[in-house]
Write a protein that holds these residues in place. Structure first.
Motif, PDB file in Angstrom:
ATOM      1  N   HIS A  35      -4.820   4.068  -1.484  1.00  0.00           N
ATOM      2  CA  HIS A  35      -5.613   3.106  -0.934  1.00  0.00           C
ATOM      3  C   HIS A  35      -6.568   4.027   0.129  1.00  0.00           C
ATOM      4  O   HIS A  35      -7.830   3.913   0.120  1.00  0.00           O
ATOM      5  CB  HIS A  35      -4.769   2.053  -0.323  1.00  0.00           C
ATOM      6  CG  HIS A  35      -4.610   0.920  -1.136  1.00  0.00           C
ATOM      7  ND1 HIS A  35      -5.449   0.419  -1.632  1.00  0.00           N
ATOM      8  CD2 HIS A  35      -3.420   0.368  -1.279  1.00  0.00           C
ATOM      9  CE1 HIS A  35      -4.744  -1.087  -2.234  1.00  0.00           C
ATOM     10  NE2 HIS A  35      -3.638  -0.850  -1.985  1.00  0.00           N
ATOM     11  N   GLY A 104      -6.158  -5.264  -5.516  1.00  0.00           N
ATOM     12  CA  GLY A 104      -5.043  -4.483  -6.121  1.00  0.00           C
ATOM     13  C   GLY A 104      -4.571  -5.241  -7.393  1.00  0.00           C
ATOM     14  O   GLY A 104      -5.453  -6.153  -7.959  1.00  0.00           O
ATOM     15  N   GLY A 106      -2.066  -6.728  -8.644  1.00  0.00           N
ATOM     16  CA  GLY A 106      -1.441  -8.089  -8.805  1.00  0.00           C
ATOM     17  C   GLY A 106      -2.550  -9.244  -8.439  1.00  0.00           C
ATOM     18  O   GLY A 106      -2.595 -10.025  -9.049  1.00  0.00           O
ATOM     19  N   ILE A 135       1.992  -1.415  -9.792  1.00  0.00           N
ATOM     20  CA  ILE A 135       3.007  -2.322  -9.019  1.00  0.00           C
ATOM     21  C   ILE A 135       2.581  -3.015  -8.091  1.00  0.00           C
ATOM     22  O   ILE A 135       1.457  -2.847  -7.727  1.00  0.00           O
ATOM     23  CB  ILE A 135       4.118  -1.046  -8.499  1.00  0.00           C
ATOM     24  CG1 ILE A 135       5.569  -1.669  -8.509  1.00  0.00           C
ATOM     25  CG2 ILE A 135       3.486  -0.355  -7.218  1.00  0.00           C
ATOM     26  CD1 ILE A 135       6.411  -0.567  -8.327  1.00  0.00           C
ATOM     27  N   TYR A 136       3.463  -3.942  -7.542  1.00  0.00           N
ATOM     28  CA  TYR A 136       3.093  -4.713  -6.362  1.00  0.00           C
ATOM     29  C   TYR A 136       3.469  -3.817  -5.229  1.00  0.00           C
ATOM     30  O   TYR A 136       4.600  -3.801  -5.084  1.00  0.00           O
ATOM     31  CB  TYR A 136       3.871  -6.190  -6.303  1.00  0.00           C
ATOM     32  CG  TYR A 136       3.163  -7.100  -7.218  1.00  0.00           C
ATOM     33  CD1 TYR A 136       2.124  -6.784  -8.230  1.00  0.00           C
ATOM     34  CD2 TYR A 136       3.533  -8.561  -6.781  1.00  0.00           C
ATOM     35  CE1 TYR A 136       1.895  -7.859  -8.957  1.00  0.00           C
ATOM     36  CE2 TYR A 136       3.127  -9.529  -7.854  1.00  0.00           C
ATOM     37  CZ  TYR A 136       2.203  -9.176  -8.719  1.00  0.00           C
ATOM     38  OH  TYR A 136       1.642 -10.351  -9.742  1.00  0.00           O
ATOM     39  N   MET A 138       2.473  -4.319  -1.597  1.00  0.00           N
ATOM     40  CA  MET A 138       3.006  -5.014  -0.560  1.00  0.00           C
ATOM     41  C   MET A 138       4.214  -5.924  -0.434  1.00  0.00           C
ATOM     42  O   MET A 138       5.007  -5.603   0.738  1.00  0.00           O
ATOM     43  CB  MET A 138       1.755  -5.779  -0.160  1.00  0.00           C
ATOM     44  CG  MET A 138       2.013  -6.629   1.197  1.00  0.00           C
ATOM     45  SD  MET A 138       0.743  -7.708   1.584  1.00  0.00           S
ATOM     46  CE  MET A 138       0.644  -7.547   3.479  1.00  0.00           C
TER      47      MET A 138
ATOM     48  N   GLU B  87      -4.704 -24.731  -1.251  1.00  0.00           N
ATOM     49  CA  GLU B  87      -4.610 -23.496  -0.683  1.00  0.00           C
ATOM     50  C   GLU B  87      -5.462 -22.826   0.124  1.00  0.00           C
ATOM     51  O   GLU B  87      -5.696 -22.312   1.219  1.00  0.00           O
ATOM     52  CB  GLU B  87      -4.345 -22.371  -1.830  1.00  0.00           C
ATOM     53  CG  GLU B  87      -3.948 -20.915  -1.364  1.00  0.00           C
ATOM     54  CD  GLU B  87      -4.192 -19.977  -2.298  1.00  0.00           C
ATOM     55  OE1 GLU B  87      -5.008 -20.070  -3.120  1.00  0.00           O
ATOM     56  OE2 GLU B  87      -3.362 -18.931  -2.397  1.00  0.00           O
TER      57      GLU B  87
HETATM   58  C1  LIG Z   1      -0.273 -17.390  -3.385  1.00  0.00           C
HETATM   59  C2  LIG Z   1       0.321 -16.366  -2.959  1.00  0.00           C
HETATM   60  N1  LIG Z   1       1.428 -15.499  -3.743  1.00  0.00           N
HETATM   61  C3  LIG Z   1       2.083 -14.624  -3.546  1.00  0.00           C
HETATM   62  C4  LIG Z   1       1.846 -13.853  -2.288  1.00  0.00           C
HETATM   63  C5  LIG Z   1       2.692 -12.410  -2.014  1.00  0.00           C
HETATM   64  N2  LIG Z   1       1.981 -11.529  -2.222  1.00  0.00           N
HETATM   65  C6  LIG Z   1       1.374 -10.536  -1.254  1.00  0.00           C
HETATM   66  S1  LIG Z   1       0.744  -9.227  -2.191  1.00  0.00           S
HETATM   67  C7  LIG Z   1       1.275  -9.452  -3.423  1.00  0.00           C
HETATM   68  C8  LIG Z   1       1.177  -8.485  -4.403  1.00  0.00           C
HETATM   69  C9  LIG Z   1       0.341  -7.438  -3.973  1.00  0.00           C
HETATM   70  O1  LIG Z   1       0.008  -6.358  -5.139  1.00  0.00           O
HETATM   71  P1  LIG Z   1      -1.187  -5.855  -5.594  1.00  0.00           P
HETATM   72  O2  LIG Z   1      -2.127  -6.815  -5.568  1.00  0.00           O
HETATM   73  O3  LIG Z   1      -0.986  -4.955  -6.728  1.00  0.00           O
HETATM   74  O4  LIG Z   1      -1.519  -4.935  -4.326  1.00  0.00           O
HETATM   75  P2  LIG Z   1      -0.921  -3.601  -3.791  1.00  0.00           P
HETATM   76  O5  LIG Z   1      -0.177  -4.161  -2.747  1.00  0.00           O
HETATM   77  O6  LIG Z   1      -0.129  -3.008  -4.535  1.00  0.00           O
HETATM   78  O7  LIG Z   1      -2.070  -2.666  -3.123  1.00  0.00           O
HETATM   79  C10 LIG Z   1       2.068 -10.717  -3.492  1.00  0.00           C
HETATM   80  C11 LIG Z   1       2.558 -11.364  -4.701  1.00  0.00           C
HETATM   81  C12 LIG Z   1       0.697 -14.290  -1.468  1.00  0.00           C
HETATM   82  N3  LIG Z   1       0.181 -13.933  -0.459  1.00  0.00           N
HETATM   83  N4  LIG Z   1      -0.047 -15.594  -1.862  1.00  0.00           N
END
Ligand SMILES: Cc1ncc(C[n+]2csc(CCOP(=O)(O)OP(=O)(O)O)c2C)c(N)n1
Ligand code: SF4
Lengths: 477, 352
Positions: A35, A104, A106, A135-136, A138, B87
């Motif tokens: 990032h 990201g 996810g 991967i996720y 955060m 939301e």
């Molecule tokens: C509606 C909702 N569902 C779940 C979450 C929890 N959440 C926060 S970040 C994330 C995934 C982030 O992964 P990614 O998009 O791959 O970004 P990275 O952190 O890898 O840069 C999730 C599931 C949220 N904030 N809001």
């Protein structure tokens, strides 16, 4: 460490004032994370392209949720996955700006999968920087749509199993199946040569954005040492050894040369233009004097019922429009419920000087029944002393009420004589006018051109009104 | 002033255009689709944006984006679509973004049907998304008010930097009435102190994150202060023949029209009855309802197109001084005046 950084790129804030805590100088990203590198490439490009002052960055939910700490631009932080939807309206609200959606895997490929697809398909004038780290980050290392087969994450502790978890999602290729996007590339951050290619792709994407040439996206393979549980260098090698064969690099699409810049119209807010566009000031052009004769019912409530297609609803609209032109308060309520689809329709019309309460004509002064089921249903509710106009062409029984005035009018027959069954509604309106004295025949005729277009149609409807009117006046005399 | 015959749904779009709404982002759903269709027809004629989004989640986030850029913006939907917008609405409230949502309520739960209901009351009036927030809720009962209250919703949304709802139903949305068209607004509020404009002067941030617990609590308290101010200054209601009334019927939206007829019919029979109609549902006219017993009201009947949502708020307001009776119909059924009169005579032993 601090002294080693000579100057931050111009796209960054000098001091990260929104960042909590004492350290307002360094990013919150883990050491070795992709990032930070991508942020820097973007910030340098903003400076070099001289667009820092007209860029808006959309921060997603994910590790880059705090992108707004860093970029010296307009910033919006948005819900998980929704960045392309927000970017859509931001770019339309500020067509002169460069709008960046930073996401990201996810965020973009899972929860926001449809939004990215649709924004790309609309060819929105936005640039998407898509960090694919498989991967996720955060939330602590759960599976992403981009997680590799067999890869262990906290929610695939035995490795991603395609039989239950599906396959790694190839976003760039997927978007490449759409017609609208202008620029689609996949690059990587795992070594200097590839960082340079990413740098070039970032600039190209932003260049097209500046030129208003539509949708551009750069998918960037990026290290997540913390959740991959690898060192910084091992993470770079892991991309090289494992991700590249699943996610081949390169420019998948570059239509920049052939796409014409998009021009968005300027919203018009001038009250005079608004008034003109809404056709205000003159109403329908006709203002009518009420007839001299006292109407039979001063504030009539009317029910019109029949088959769908007999013009029941439009007959009501004609009466309501006439009432409006005479300066009454009017209401028109179409029937609800299953009967709407079942072939019968009815509407209530109220024409009053005072405030109208219930808009349903539960005790109508006038019932116009165009078919038998409607007459059977509504005859009982006609107010005592009211009038029932029934379509004697189609209704072969006589109404039984003795406390109401009954007028048998061959509405369908009169329309057919004019060669068009469709004008039943106007025959009915004419009959209503004659029966109640509420509207003058001439006035209805004067109003017709504002309700129908085409001289022949207006003439036909005029004849229909007259036929209904004259027939009822004939009965009366 | 021009008068036009128009559907309630259409009148809401007129109100939006007159209020200087620059963008409409929506997704079709009966019985609200005509709002999208009318916006699709009118907005482009004035260079304003109409976009059919991919879903309600997208459309409310588009609203978030446009509102964040300081534009007057709206969306409209019904039950299932409003559920999906929650939301985004929470984010709008959390980021203090003004926007207008029209909810033309239909029958539920689930897919329910497209008949009129008032079953979204709780999910709208109570701030149906996550977190402590409220939205301003106005409930028109005529096509005229669909236009007027939509304009007012834009004004209040901007005044308080908060989402505002026009909460209506399939009856009001789809019937036609004569509407006196107000004048277009001459100027829009200046939002450059907080809106994102993508220029050198306004590098603002739209955000709802407060990592420190105390900061988030402080932000919640500021929101609460705002809601208190709204409750103090923006209560709206209408009374009809309440002066000497001993009985009161309470209802909002389309049912209040039926109740007006109920009052007239019962008065003809000598029953001293009046109508109390909340126009703002948040803020709820609490003290006006609380004062009914001391004004000589002996019985209160709340009528709604839901199974007991409004009546809870009425009873909270009455604070035990009186318990409101309740009559509700759902599924698309709208009780007739005579049905309600029957209920009144049965409950209170009066001859009607
Ligand atoms: C509606 C909702 N569902 C779940 C979450 C929890 N959440 C926060 S970040 C994330 C995934 C982030 O992964 P990614 O998009 O791959 O970004 P990275 O952190 O890898 O840069 C999730 C599931 C949220 N904030 N809001
Ligand atoms: S968790 Fe991964 S993606 Fe997030 S900051 Fe750390 S290394 Fe980067």
């Amino acid at each position: 460490m601090k002294g080693a950084v000579l100057r931050k790129p111009g796209g960054f804030n000098d001091i990260y004032k929104h960042k909590p805590g004492a350290d307002k100088d360094r990013t919150h990203y883990c050491p070795g994370c992709g990032h930070g590198i991508l942020h820097k490439l973007i910030a340098e490009a903003l400076e070099d392209l001289e667009i820092t002052d007209r860029t808006i960055v959309i921060s997603p939910v994910g590790c880059s949720v705090f992108a707004y700490y860093y970029f010296n631009t307009g910033n919006l932080q948005v819900p998980h996955g929704r960045a392309p939807a927000v970017a859509t309206s931001v770019s339309r609200a500020n067509p002169g700006s460069v709008v960046i959606s930073y996401q990201g895997d996810g965020d973009l490929a899972a929860i926001g999968g449809n939004h990215i697809l649709q924004a790309a398909n609309r060819g929105e004038n936005i640039t998407v920087f898509f960090v694919n780290n498989a991967i996720y980050g955060m939330t602590g290392g759960q599976m992403a749509p981009t997680t590799l087969e067999g890869m262990k994450t906290t929610t695939t502790p035995y490795g991603r199993n395609p039989a239950t978890d599906g396959y790694p999602m190839k976003v760039a290729e997927m978007l490449n199946s759409l017609y609208a996007p202008t620029f689609i590339a996949r690059t990587s951050l795992h070594d200097i040569a590839n960082i340079r290619k990413t740098r070039a792709a970032v600039r190209k994407a932003l260049q097209y954005n500046m030129e208003k040439k539509g949708f551009s996206i750069v998918e960037v393979l990026s290290m997540c040492p913390s959740n991959w549980k690898l060192g910084a260098v091992e993470s770079q090698n892991w991309i090289r050894d494992h991700m590249l064969e699943v996610y081949p690099l390169g420019t998948l699409r570059d239509r920049g040369a052939e796409v014409a810049p998009r021009v968005r119209p300027r919203p018009e807010l001038d009250p005079a233009r608004v008034r003109e566009t809404l056709g205000l000031g003159e109403g329908s052009g006709v203002k009518l004097e009420r007839p001299k004769e006292t109407p039979v019912y001063p504030n009539p409530s009317v029910r019109i019922a029949g088959f769908g297609g007999q013009g029941v609803l439009s007959a009501g609209v004609v009466l309501a429009n006439l009432g409006l032109e005479y300066g009454y308060n009017v209401s028109w309520l179409p029937s609800y419920g299953p009967e709407m689809r079942g072939g019968t329709a009815n509407c209530s019309v109220k024409i009053q000087d005072g405030t109208i309460g219930d808009t349903e004509a539960t005790k109508p002064h006038v019932l116009i029944a165009l078919n038998r089921p409607s007459m059977e249903k509504f005859e009982p509710i006609v107010a005592s002393g009211g009038t029932l106009i029934y379509n004697s062409t189609l209704i072969d029984v006589t109404p039984s009420r003795k406390d109401i005035r009954v007028l048998a009018v061959p509405i369908t027959g009169l329309a057919d004589e004019l060669g068009n069954t469709k004008v039943q509604s106007m025959v009915a309106a004419g009959a209503f006018a004659a029966a109640t004295g509420l509207f003058a025949l001439d006035d209805i005729i004067r109003l017709l051109p504002s309700l129908y277009s085409g001289e022949a149609i207006v003439k036909l409807n005029e004849k229909a009104v007259k036929a209904g009117f004259d027939f009822v006046r004939g009965i009366k005399s | 002033m021009a008068r036009k015959l128009m559907k309630g749904n259409y009148a809401a779009v007129y109100g939006a255009v007159l209020a200087g709404c620059e963008a409409y982002y929506g997704y079709p759903i009966t019985p609200a689709s005509e709002i999208a269709e009318a916006a699709a027809e009118l907005f482009p004629k004035l260079g304003r944006t109409f976009l059919q989004a991919e879903c309600e989640t997208a459309s409310i986030n588009m609203v978030y984006g446009a509102a964040g850029c300081g534009k007057r913006v709206m969306t409209a939907s019904s039950g299932p679509g409003i559920s999906l917008k929650q939301e985004g609405l929470s984010y709008c409230a959390g980021s203090a973004l003004p926007c207008v949502v029209v909810d033309v309520m239909r029958g539920g739960p689930g897919l329910g049907n497209i008949g009129p209901e008032q079953a979204d009351y709780n999910q709208v009036v109570k701030g149906g998304g996550h977190g402590n927030y409220r939205v301003i809720v106005l409930a028109p009962n005529s096509c005229q008010e669909m236009c007027d209250l939509t304009m007012l919703a834009f004004e209040l949304a901007d005044k308080y930097r908060n989402p505002a709802f026009v909460l209506t139903d399939g009856v009001i949305g789809q019937m036609m009435e004569s509407v006196e068209i107000p004048e277009p607004v001459a100027s829009l509020p200046d939002k450059s102190s907080w809106a994102v404009k993508g220029d050198a002067d306004t590098k603002n941030l739209i955000n709802s994150i407060y990592l420190a617990h105390d900061e988030l609590e402080a932000w919640n308290n500021r929101l609460l202060e705002k809601y208190r101010a709204i409750e103090r200054d923006e209560v709206r209601f209408e009374e009809y023949r309440m002066e000497d009334a001993e009985y009161a019927v309470i209802g909002y939206g389309c049912i209040s029209r039926v109740l007006r007829t109920v009052v007239d019919d019962a008065r003809e029979k000598g029953v001293k009855i009046g109508l109390f109609r909340p126009i703002s549902l948040f803020p709820f006219p609490k003290s006006a309802i609380a004062s009914l017993p001391s004004r000589g009201i002996r019985k209160v009947l709340t009528v709604e197109l839901s199974t007991g949502q409004l009546v809870d708020d009425v009873n909270l307001a009455l604070g035990g001084r009186l318990i409101s009776d309740f009559y509700g119909r759902v599924g698309g059924n709208v009780p007739s005046a005579s049905e309600i009169l029957g209920r009144i005579s049965q409950l209170y032993g009066v001859k009607i």
